[in-house]
Design an enzyme around this catalytic site. Structure first.
Site, PDB file in Angstrom:
ATOM      1  N   CYS A 155       0.809  -1.224   0.000  1.00 23.88           N
ATOM      2  CA  CYS A 155       0.000   0.000   0.000  1.00 23.88           C
ATOM      3  C   CYS A 155       0.844   1.277   0.000  1.00 23.88           C
ATOM      4  CB  CYS A 155      -0.942   0.025   1.200  1.00 23.88           C
ATOM      5  SG  CYS A 155      -2.168  -1.288   1.203  1.00 23.88           S
ATOM      6  N   HIS A 198      -9.181   2.612  -3.157  1.00 24.87           N
ATOM      7  CA  HIS A 198      -7.807   2.265  -2.775  1.00 24.87           C
ATOM      8  C   HIS A 198      -7.149   1.392  -3.854  1.00 24.87           C
ATOM      9  CE1 HIS A 198      -4.344   1.240  -0.534  1.00 24.87           C
ATOM     10  NE2 HIS A 198      -4.861   0.452   0.399  1.00 24.87           N
TER      11      HIS A 198
END
Length: 375
Positions: A90, A327
């Protein structure tokens, strides 16, 4: 003497939920147009052509084969422009920008394009001996390696973050993003692709938040307090400050990558921010804008608690974050930098204004960067 790296252009695609508007685009088709527009923006700001030497991109679940190099070629940057792909999960997009800035600061002062891209919709299926698996391990056998929703639930229990606080944070992210969208604050950073002209998740879950069932029977995390899996890309142009005199931008003042307990990976952004602030020689009270990748409401709240910041601190994701926008894993850290560029540079913040971008990372890491408005 080596010069500091400055970001003088920053763009992103709209963020689309997996399987929707960007589902048919491979990684190079997602980020190639962004690289082209960022290069054109930088050229316009400089008053002459930008000639990047390298493209550094974060990517987590793509096809392999160095997507950054493939994307540079797809963008028409020329065969002499090299590419490097970074995987910090991430935090990949932010890590890629830091890597590009570090190269410039170390003395290789050629311009670079950096950012991240993720096409969850076209990610290949992985297998071992013909048996497919959902994701690569974040830790070796025998070490904690929780799936991210389970890790967020455990962090919520560990920190005493109840369902109501998580719902309130997620609702606030949607409200802020809806306000930013309606006010046009995203317009200048977006590179539309086909039918995708706006982020498609804003507001979708807000009204449902109180009625959603937890993902785990003994947990508090719901589909509304966990971000949507998404497709998207973001990129910035970096060059030495002395190569862009008088051009407004963001100088990278300090950065850090840290490790933390892989059983509680969501906290990683907190020590990373602390370390980056220390290296920049500033305190959190001096920061005007903060962008933290909102993978889960519980995760962001745990980070804010460790930094002694309020749940509703107006500096944090002021236009909403990943809970509202989505995301795209390898891109989200770069999206945070694009958001800082819009909030600070496009927003007309005075020189010297500081911002922070950060992400917590699966496997137990955190990455953060401190930036300063320069002109």
């Amino acid at each position: 003497m080596p010069d500091e790296a400055v970001i003088i252009a920053a763009r992103r695609t709209p963020i689309a939920t997996r399987g929707r508007a960007l589902a048919d685009l491979r990684v190079e088709q997602l980020v190639g147009p962004v690289l082209q527009v960022v290069s054109a923006d930088a050229s316009a700001a400089l008053g002459h052509g930008l000639h990047p030497a390298d493209v550094v991109l974060g990517n987590c679940t793509g096809p392999g084969g160095n997507p950054a190099r493939v994307s540079a070629l797809a963008a028409g940057l020329g065969p002499e422009v090299t590419g490097a792909t970074v995987d910090r999960q991430c935090g990949s997009g932010l890590a890629a920008i830091i890597d590009a800035a570090t190269a410039i600061g170390a003395g290789d002062e050629r311009p670079r394009l950096a950012g991240g891209v993720e096409s969850a919709s076209t990610a290949p299926v992985r297998s071992i001996d013909g048996v497919t698996y959902a994701r690569a391990p974040f830790a070796p056998a025998g070490r904690p390696d929780p799936d991210m929703p389970a890790a967020a639930d455990e962090l919520a229990r560990h920190d005493g973050i109840d369902r109501a606080r998580q719902d309130a944070y997620a609702a606030r992210s949607h409200r802020r993003a809806r306000s930013a969208h309606e006010s046009g604050r995203f317009d200048a950073e977006l590179v539309p692709l086909g039918s995708a002209t706006d982020d498609d998740a804003i507001g979708r879950a807000e009204a449902l938040l109180p009625r959603l069932t937890p993902l785990a029977a003994d947990g508090t995390v719901t589909a509304g307090t966990a971000t949507r899996i998404s497709d998207g890309a973001a990129a910035v142009a970096l060059l030495p400050r002395r190569a862009a005199p008088g051009v407004p931008g963001l100088a990278i003042r300090g950065h850090a990558v840290v490790g933390c307990d892989p059983a509680l990976p969501g906290v990683g952004a907190a020590p990373a921010i602390t370390a980056a602030l220390e290296r920049a020689g500033v305190g959190i009270d001096q920061i005007a804008a903060v962008e933290i990748v909102e993978a889960f409401a519980a995760q962001v709240l745990a980070v804010l608690g460790r930094l002694d910041l309020a749940d509703d601190d107006p500096r944090v994701c002021a236009d909403g974050g990943a809970l509202a926008l989505g995301h795209p894993w390898g891109a989200s850290g770069a999206v945070s930098v694009v958001r800082l560029f819009s909030r600070l540079v496009r927003g007309g913040a005075r020189p010297g204004t500081l911002g922070v971008a950060a992400a917590s990372v699966g496997g137990g890491m955190g990455v953060a960067a401190v930036v300063e408005v320069v002109a």
